[in-house]
Write a protein that holds these residues in place. Sequence first.
Motif, mmCIF file in Angstrom:
data_model
loop_
_atom_site.group_PDB
_atom_site.id
_atom_site.type_symbol
_atom_site.label_atom_id
_atom_site.label_comp_id
_atom_site.label_asym_id
_atom_site.label_seq_id
_atom_site.Cartn_x
_atom_site.Cartn_y
_atom_site.Cartn_z
ATOM 1 N N LEU A 29 0.828 -1.109 0.000
ATOM 2 C CA LEU A 29 -0.007 -0.077 0.142
ATOM 3 C C LEU A 29 0.916 1.230 0.008
ATOM 4 O O LEU A 29 0.533 2.353 -0.675
ATOM 5 C CB LEU A 29 -1.084 -0.086 1.263
ATOM 6 C CG LEU A 29 -1.985 -1.181 1.222
ATOM 7 C CD1 LEU A 29 -2.698 -0.950 2.598
ATOM 8 C CD2 LEU A 29 -2.961 -0.590 0.155
ATOM 9 N N ARG A 30 2.089 1.238 0.792
ATOM 10 C CA ARG A 30 2.810 2.449 0.756
ATOM 11 C C ARG A 30 3.582 2.490 -0.497
ATOM 12 O O ARG A 30 3.679 3.817 -0.989
ATOM 13 C CB ARG A 30 3.848 2.192 1.888
ATOM 14 C CG ARG A 30 4.903 3.306 1.846
ATOM 15 C CD ARG A 30 5.670 3.651 3.238
ATOM 16 N NE ARG A 30 6.847 2.560 3.325
ATOM 17 C CZ ARG A 30 7.713 2.905 4.224
ATOM 18 N NH1 ARG A 30 7.721 3.753 5.057
ATOM 19 N NH2 ARG A 30 8.727 1.952 4.512
ATOM 20 N N GLU A 31 4.001 1.512 -1.296
ATOM 21 C CA GLU A 31 4.661 1.536 -2.590
ATOM 22 C C GLU A 31 3.587 2.083 -3.616
ATOM 23 O O GLU A 31 4.046 2.870 -4.512
ATOM 24 C CB GLU A 31 5.057 0.166 -2.943
ATOM 25 C CG GLU A 31 6.540 -0.077 -2.381
ATOM 26 C CD GLU A 31 6.945 -1.471 -2.683
ATOM 27 O OE1 GLU A 31 6.162 -2.045 -3.694
ATOM 28 O OE2 GLU A 31 8.075 -1.964 -2.357
ATOM 29 N N ALA A 32 2.407 1.725 -3.442
ATOM 30 C CA ALA A 32 1.359 2.160 -4.289
ATOM 31 C C ALA A 32 1.066 3.787 -4.363
ATOM 32 O O ALA A 32 0.580 4.276 -5.209
ATOM 33 C CB ALA A 32 0.152 1.362 -4.249
ATOM 34 N N GLY A 33 1.337 4.310 -3.376
ATOM 35 C CA GLY A 33 1.205 5.710 -3.202
ATOM 36 C C GLY A 33 -0.313 6.183 -3.226
ATOM 37 O O GLY A 33 -1.065 5.441 -2.886
ATOM 38 N N THR A 34 -0.581 7.365 -3.760
ATOM 39 C CA THR A 34 -1.822 7.703 -3.969
ATOM 40 C C THR A 34 -2.790 7.123 -4.774
ATOM 41 O O THR A 34 -3.939 7.101 -4.822
ATOM 42 C CB THR A 34 -1.981 9.115 -4.253
ATOM 43 O OG1 THR A 34 -1.135 9.534 -5.397
ATOM 44 C CG2 THR A 34 -1.374 10.089 -3.123
ATOM 45 N N GLU A 35 -2.355 6.452 -5.846
ATOM 46 C CA GLU A 35 -3.148 5.387 -6.829
ATOM 47 C C GLU A 35 -3.614 4.522 -6.265
ATOM 48 O O GLU A 35 -4.714 3.938 -6.846
ATOM 49 C CB GLU A 35 -1.990 5.204 -8.041
ATOM 50 C CG GLU A 35 -1.510 6.436 -8.951
ATOM 51 C CD GLU A 35 -0.627 5.968 -9.845
ATOM 52 O OE1 GLU A 35 -0.655 4.693 -10.228
ATOM 53 O OE2 GLU A 35 -0.061 6.759 -10.781
ATOM 54 N N GLY A 70 -11.352 4.602 -4.482
ATOM 55 C CA GLY A 70 -12.271 4.631 -5.755
ATOM 56 C C GLY A 70 -12.229 3.188 -6.377
ATOM 57 O O GLY A 70 -11.751 2.226 -5.833
ATOM 58 N N LEU A 71 -12.496 3.212 -7.640
ATOM 59 C CA LEU A 71 -12.819 1.832 -8.453
ATOM 60 C C LEU A 71 -11.707 1.989 -9.692
ATOM 61 O O LEU A 71 -11.568 3.039 -10.312
ATOM 62 C CB LEU A 71 -14.224 1.832 -8.891
ATOM 63 C CG LEU A 71 -15.305 1.584 -7.672
ATOM 64 C CD1 LEU A 71 -16.589 1.347 -8.265
ATOM 65 C CD2 LEU A 71 -14.902 0.374 -6.954
ATOM 66 N N THR A 81 -12.289 -2.486 -6.430
ATOM 67 C CA THR A 81 -12.007 -1.386 -5.349
ATOM 68 C C THR A 81 -10.497 -1.351 -5.241
ATOM 69 O O THR A 81 -9.652 -2.247 -5.025
ATOM 70 C CB THR A 81 -12.679 -1.889 -4.152
ATOM 71 O OG1 THR A 81 -14.192 -1.959 -4.362
ATOM 72 C CG2 THR A 81 -12.582 -0.705 -3.125
ATOM 73 N N VAL A 82 -10.160 0.000 -5.220
ATOM 74 C CA VAL A 82 -8.726 0.236 -4.938
ATOM 75 C C VAL A 82 -8.355 0.785 -3.420
ATOM 76 O O VAL A 82 -9.460 1.661 -3.025
ATOM 77 C CB VAL A 82 -8.191 1.398 -5.922
ATOM 78 C CG1 VAL A 82 -6.699 1.845 -5.845
ATOM 79 C CG2 VAL A 82 -8.368 0.755 -7.503
ATOM 80 N N LEU A 83 -7.514 0.110 -2.757
ATOM 81 C CA LEU A 83 -7.124 0.714 -1.642
ATOM 82 C C LEU A 83 -5.744 1.602 -1.513
ATOM 83 O O LEU A 83 -4.949 1.563 -2.333
ATOM 84 C CB LEU A 83 -7.062 -0.237 -0.433
ATOM 85 C CG LEU A 83 -8.387 -1.268 -0.414
ATOM 86 C CD1 LEU A 83 -8.130 -2.494 0.513
ATOM 87 C CD2 LEU A 83 -9.523 -0.360 0.156
#
Length: 369
Positions: A29-35, A70-71, A81-83
């Motif tokens: 989740l941290r690596e994915a950032g705001t996306e 978001g989705l 669903t994106v977290l």
Amino acid sequence: MNGSLTKAQAGVGLPAVRHHNAALVLDLLREAGTEGISRLELAERTGLTPQAVSKITARLRAEGLAVGAGLRPSTGGKPRTVLRLVPDAQFAVGLHLDRDGLTAVLVDLAGRPVAVTTAPLDFGAPAERVLGAASDAVRDLRAAEPHKPVLGVGVAVPGPLDHRDGVLHRVTGFPRWDGFPLRDALAGRTGLPVTVDKDTNAAALTVSLSEPCGDFAYLHLGTGLGAGLVLGGELHRGARTGAGEFGHQTLQLDGPLCECGGRGCIEALCLAAEARGDRAEAARILGAGAGNLVGLLDIDRVVLGGRTVAADEDAYVRGVRAVIADRAARGAGGAHVTVTVADGGDRPVAEGAAQLVLAPVFGRVGERG
């Protein structure tokens, strides 16, 4: 952040490793950032079952550590669903206690500094005075986010020291610290968990998280000279957590006296050259030590840092590269070694101290040795 220090590659769905699996998910989740990232992607990249990922992410959302982002458009099935991580859900404090100054930083879960303070510090002052300055800095930073939990305090100090027990040894030039239980003393004053490590190890941790993975030596030249080693993807602390006392290798048997009690140490020679304004000689001396490390460890990357290097980065990079290239030309090893500079002078030390607290949360424990 695209590096990882001792990050496990797959989850194993057993109750005993619940925290381990949550750490894997948090790190992604941290690596994915705001996306953000979807549950399916989390399952694919951790090796956990979709059901296990759903349970973990539900718990993280309940704890306020993750939130929906978001989705993702459908590719034939239901939209995913994106977290994403909630960076300001928790914080960590990093302290750099240098010989002449204190830097304190409050960072969020993404490792971003949200508050920084600096102040003069006499590391040779009585321990109570130094502890008072450190605990005051922690208090002031916590006031910046009074309603958010602080996970702990990471403290980076000159070595040598015992990282496991948080006890200082005979810090060069400051023998009075020998045997002082810094971790427990500061924890008692702040009421927070405390981790203590060498300043060079803290900075090396920062570099490892912000640059490509791989083995490297981080050489820090500031008020002293030391090394942080990342080998096999982990911080290398040695059997007694004393690895990296780079500044006290002897280059001249009959050289000038060093504050450690030895003669001709690279730290004494390098800082003396700087003091008399001969930066080219200081860089050459640093290069000699770096070349020894390259030959000894067979590494292909050297990262320079610290306020003295920051004062003239080009001169130090040129000098170190020249010595290593000369060794390589003589067949002594070092071909294709890259020499770079860590941004920020001394700043990576304080930020790395905070990462000492965050690293285990994200499965980046770096605890070998």
